[in-house]
Write a protein that holds these residues in place. Structure first.
Motif, mmCIF file in Angstrom:
data_model
loop_
_atom_site.group_PDB
_atom_site.id
_atom_site.type_symbol
_atom_site.label_atom_id
_atom_site.label_comp_id
_atom_site.label_asym_id
_atom_site.label_seq_id
_atom_site.Cartn_x
_atom_site.Cartn_y
_atom_site.Cartn_z
ATOM 1 N N PHE A 196 -4.147 2.260 5.265
ATOM 2 C CA PHE A 196 -3.316 3.257 4.880
ATOM 3 C C PHE A 196 -2.813 4.388 6.111
ATOM 4 O O PHE A 196 -2.504 5.379 5.958
ATOM 5 C CB PHE A 196 -4.065 4.113 4.024
ATOM 6 N N ARG A 248 -0.112 8.475 0.143
ATOM 7 C CA ARG A 248 -1.151 7.410 0.663
ATOM 8 C C ARG A 248 -2.372 7.734 0.492
ATOM 9 O O ARG A 248 -3.463 6.747 -0.256
ATOM 10 C CB ARG A 248 -0.867 7.040 2.226
ATOM 11 N N LYS A 303 -3.314 6.804 -3.159
ATOM 12 C CA LYS A 303 -3.242 5.507 -3.602
ATOM 13 C C LYS A 303 -4.645 5.092 -2.902
ATOM 14 O O LYS A 303 -5.239 4.200 -3.504
ATOM 15 C CB LYS A 303 -2.203 4.949 -3.064
ATOM 16 N N PHE A 304 -5.095 5.479 -1.677
ATOM 17 C CA PHE A 304 -6.343 5.063 -1.187
ATOM 18 C C PHE A 304 -7.269 5.261 -1.948
ATOM 19 O O PHE A 304 -8.304 4.589 -2.153
ATOM 20 C CB PHE A 304 -6.360 5.819 0.288
ATOM 21 N N ASP A 320 -9.448 -0.270 4.350
ATOM 22 C CA ASP A 320 -8.231 0.525 3.882
ATOM 23 C C ASP A 320 -7.991 1.706 4.562
ATOM 24 O O ASP A 320 -6.836 2.043 4.617
ATOM 25 C CB ASP A 320 -8.800 0.935 2.342
ATOM 26 N N LEU A 350 0.742 -1.169 0.125
ATOM 27 C CA LEU A 350 -0.046 0.004 -0.108
ATOM 28 C C LEU A 350 0.755 1.259 -0.044
ATOM 29 O O LEU A 350 0.356 2.462 -0.126
ATOM 30 C CB LEU A 350 -0.988 0.181 1.185
ATOM 31 N N ARG A 351 2.001 1.149 0.208
ATOM 32 C CA ARG A 351 3.018 2.146 0.535
ATOM 33 C C ARG A 351 3.295 3.060 -0.836
ATOM 34 O O ARG A 351 3.653 4.282 -0.914
ATOM 35 C CB ARG A 351 4.403 1.815 1.370
#
Ligand SMILES: Cc1cc2nc3c(=O)[nH]c(=O)nc-3n(C[C@H](O)[C@H](O)[C@H](O)COP(=O)(O)OP(=O)(O)OC[C@H]3O[C@@H](n4cnc5c(N)ncnc54)[C@H](O)[C@@H]3O)c2cc1C
Length: 483
Positions: free
Chosen positions: A386, A417, A420-421, A382, A5-6
Motif C-alpha cells: 500500500f 489507501r 483499505k489497509f 501489506d 489494493l488501490r
C-alpha cells in the motif's frame, strides 16, 4: 502498487459508520444550557475552544464538538447534569482526559460533555485487601504516586496518562497486561449514574462473587454508552522486590514474534514484552534520544525476587538466541528502566514526529498468540504493497499490535489507501479468530467492524441492553453500534 489494493473501500467491512442519528431540537439544547448555567455557574462552558478540546483531537477522525461542557465535582453534579439532559433528550458525552483514539469523545449530535477531571480524589486505600476506591478523574500516574509509599501499584498503563474512568470505559490495557490483565480484570466494582439519573453500584469489594449478572464488566468497555462512572473500586498489586528490564534485537519481525510466542508458551511469567519494528525503533531513537540498533526489537520486563528476575532474563536470552536474536541486554537499574518505558509510552508521538503536519491512524488488532507471527508478517507485506509509512508496535505477549499509519490528510489517495489497509488488517485478524480492537475500543472508528466480529445476534443482544438502560439513546450516541 497492485491495482486490487488501490480502489475505494468496498468490502463487507465498509458499511456506514453508524445508522441514522438525529440531533436534538435546538430549543431543547438552549433550555438545557440555561438550566445547566443556573445549576453550575462558571463550571459550565460554551466557549468554542473548550468545546473543541472536549471532542476528538488526537487522531485523523474529524473533531465533532459538543454544545457545552460541564465540569462535575461529585456524583450529585453528574446526576443533576444527566437528569437535565434526559428531560430534554439531549446527548451526554462523558469525558476523562480525551486520549481515546477512535473518536470516542466526539459529539456527532452535539449535547453536553461531562468533564470528570475534577472528580480526582483517591477515596480509600485498603492496603490489607490490595484494593482502592477512587473517583473516575484520577489518572493512572497520580494513582501510582499516591500508592508508592505503601509498596503498592496499579498495573494498567496505556501510553497516555489517562483517567481511570476513561480506562475502565474503554477496557484499556497497556504494556503490563500480559502479566496483570486488562481493566476487565482489575475493576472490582463501580458506581454509575444511569440515563434516568439513578445511581447504580455494580458489586461489593469481595475478590469474587457469583451473585447474578456481572454488571461491573458490562460497564467496563461500555464507552459511556450506558452511564457515567462516578466511582471505581480497583485491584492493586504489590511492587515487586526486583524488576529487570532490557532490549533484544532480532533479524526480522517474524523472529521477534516467534521469540514472544515461545516465551509465553514456555510459561515464563514475563511482565512486559513489547515489539517495535525497525521503523518504530528509528522513530524512538530520534524522539526519545535512544541509540538502539535499527532492527526489529523487543523491550522486556520481568518481576519477582532478585534470583527470579535473573533466571527469567537468562531463560528469555536463550530463547532469543535460538531464534537468531540477541544479545539480550538487561538491567535492574531504575533510571535505565524508566527511560526505556518512557520511550515506549511515547512511541505514538515519536511516529507523529517523523513527518511534520501529519496525523496518525492507529490500528489495534489482537490475535491468538499462536497466529501472531503470521499476522504481523502479512501486515508488513501489506504496508509495503500500500506504499504507506506505518511503523508497528505491539503488546505482543497478548497477541496485540498497532500499526500507526502516517497520514497527510490533504492526500486523498493516501487516506483511502490507509482505510483499505486497515480494513484488510481487521479482516485478517478476524479470520484468525482475533478482534478488530484489542484495547482502544470502538468509538466511531470501528463501528463498521462490530457485526463481522460479533454476528447479528451478538450485536442485537448489545442493542437490547442499550435500549433497556437508555431508551432515548442519550448516553454517548453514535458510538459502538448503530441502533
Ligand atoms: C500516546 C497514546 C498511547 C496510548 N496507549 C494506549 C495503550 O497502550 N493501551 C490502551 O488501552 N489505550 C491506549 N491509548 C488510548 C487511551 O489512552 C485509552 O483509550 C484511555 O483508556 C482513554 O482514557 P481517557 O481518560 O483519555 O478517556 P476519554 O478519551 O476521555 O474517554 C474514553 C471513552 O470513555 C468514556 N468515558 C470517560 N470517562 C468516563 C466515565 N467516568 N464514565 C463513563 N464513560 C467515560 C468517554 O465517553 C469515551 O467514550 C493511548 C492513547 C495515546 C494518545
Amino acid at each position: 502498487m497492485n491495482e486490487a489494493l488501490r480502489g475505494p473501500s468496498s468490502g463487507p467491512l465498509s458499511g456506514p459508520l453508524s445508522g441514522p442519528l438525529r440531533r436534538p431540537a435546538p430549543d431543547a439544547v438552549e433550555q438545557v444550557k440555561a438550566a445547566l448555567a443556573a445549576r453550575f455557574g462558571n463550571k459550565l462552558s460554551t466557549a468554542e475552544a473548550v468545546r473543541q478540546q472536549h471532542a476528538n483531537t488526537t487522531t485523523w477522525l474529524p473533531n465533532e464538538a459538543p454544545d457545552a461542557v460541564v465540569y462535575a465535582a461529585s456524583t450529585d453534579d453528574v446526576q443533576a447534569a444527566v437528569k437535565l439532559c434526559a428531560a430534554h433528550k439531549v446527548p451526554v458525552v462523558p469525558f476523562g482526559t480525551g486520549t481515546s483514539l477512535e473518536g470516542h469523545v466526539n459529539a456527532p449530535l452535539g449535547g453536553v460533555s461531562i468533564d470528570l477531571s475534577e472528580m480526582n480524589r483517591v477515596l480509600k486505600v485498603h492496603a490489607e485487601d490490595l484494593d482502592c476506591v477512587i473517583e473516575p478523574g484520577v489518572t493512572r500516574k497520580r494513582l501510582n504516586e499516591h500508592l508508592r509509599d505503601q509498596g503498592l501499584f496499579f498495573p494498567i498503563d496505556p501510553g497516555a496518562d489517562a483517567s481511570l474512568g476513561g480506562m475502565a470505559s474503554t477496557r484499556a490495557s497497556g504494556t503490563n497486561a500480559v502479566r496483570y490483565g486488562t481493566m476487565k480484570d482489575n475493576v472490582l466494582s463501580l458506581k454509575a449514574v444511569l440515563a434516568n439519573g439513578e445511581v447504580l453500584t455494580t458489586a461489593r469489594r469481595a475478590k469474587k462473587s457469583s451473585a447474578g449478572y456481572d454488571l461491573t464488566r458490562l460497564f467496563v468497555g461500555a464507552e459511556g454508552t450506558l452511564g457515567v462512572i462516578t466511582e471505581l473500586t480497583l485491584k492493586l498489586a504489590g511492587i515487586p522486590e526486583a524488576i529487570s528490564a532490557g532490549v533484544c534485537p532480532f533479524p526480522s519481525v517474524e523472529a521477534a514474534c516467534n521469540a514472544t510466542i515461545a516465551t509465553i508458551q514456555s510459561g515464563i511469567p514475563v511482565a512486559r514484552i513489547e515489539l517495535l519494528d525497525a521503523l518504530q525503533v528509528r522513530a524512538c531513537n530520534a524522539y526519545s534520544k535512544l541509540a538502539l540498533r535499527e532492527t526489529p526489537t523487543l523491550f522486556l520486563e520481568f518481576h519477582g525476587s532478585h534470583a527470579g528476575v535473573a533466571e527469567q532474563s537468562e531463560r528469555f536470552g536463550e530463547i532469543a538466541a535460538d531464534l537468531g536474536g540477541g544479545p539480550f541486554e538487561w538491567t535492574v537499574k531504575a533510571e535505565d528502566r524508566t527511560k526505556l518505558w518512557q520511550a515506549r509510552h511515547d512511541a505514538y508521538w515519536a511516529v507523529i514526529n517523523m513527518r511534520k503536519g501529519c496525523r496518525a491512524f492507529a490500528t489495534d488488532v489482537c490475535v491468538p498468540i499462536s497466529r501472531l507471527a503470521e499476522c504481523v508478517t502479512a501486515t508488513q507485506e501489506d504496508i509495503a504493497a500500500f506504499e504507506l509509512t506505518a511503523p508497528i508496535v505491539g503488546h505482543v505477549g497478548d497477541g496485540n499490535f498497532h500499526v500507526s499509519v502516517l497520514l497527510d490528510m490533504d492526500d486523498v489517495g493516501e487516506v483511502a489507501r490507509a482505510k483499505k489497509f486497515n480494513e484488510r488488517l481487521v479482516e485478517r485478524s478476524l479470520s484468525m479468530d482475533g478482534t478488530c480492537t484489542g484495547e482502544h475500543g470502538v468509538g466511531e472508528g470501528k463501528i463498521r467492524y462490530l457485526e463481522a466480529e460479533h454476528g447479528k445476534t451478538g450485536l442485537d443482544v448489545m442493542r437490547g441492553i442499550k435500549r433497556a438502560l437508555d431508551p432515548d439513546n442519550i448516553m454517548n450516541p453514535g458510538k459502538i453500534f448503530s441502533l
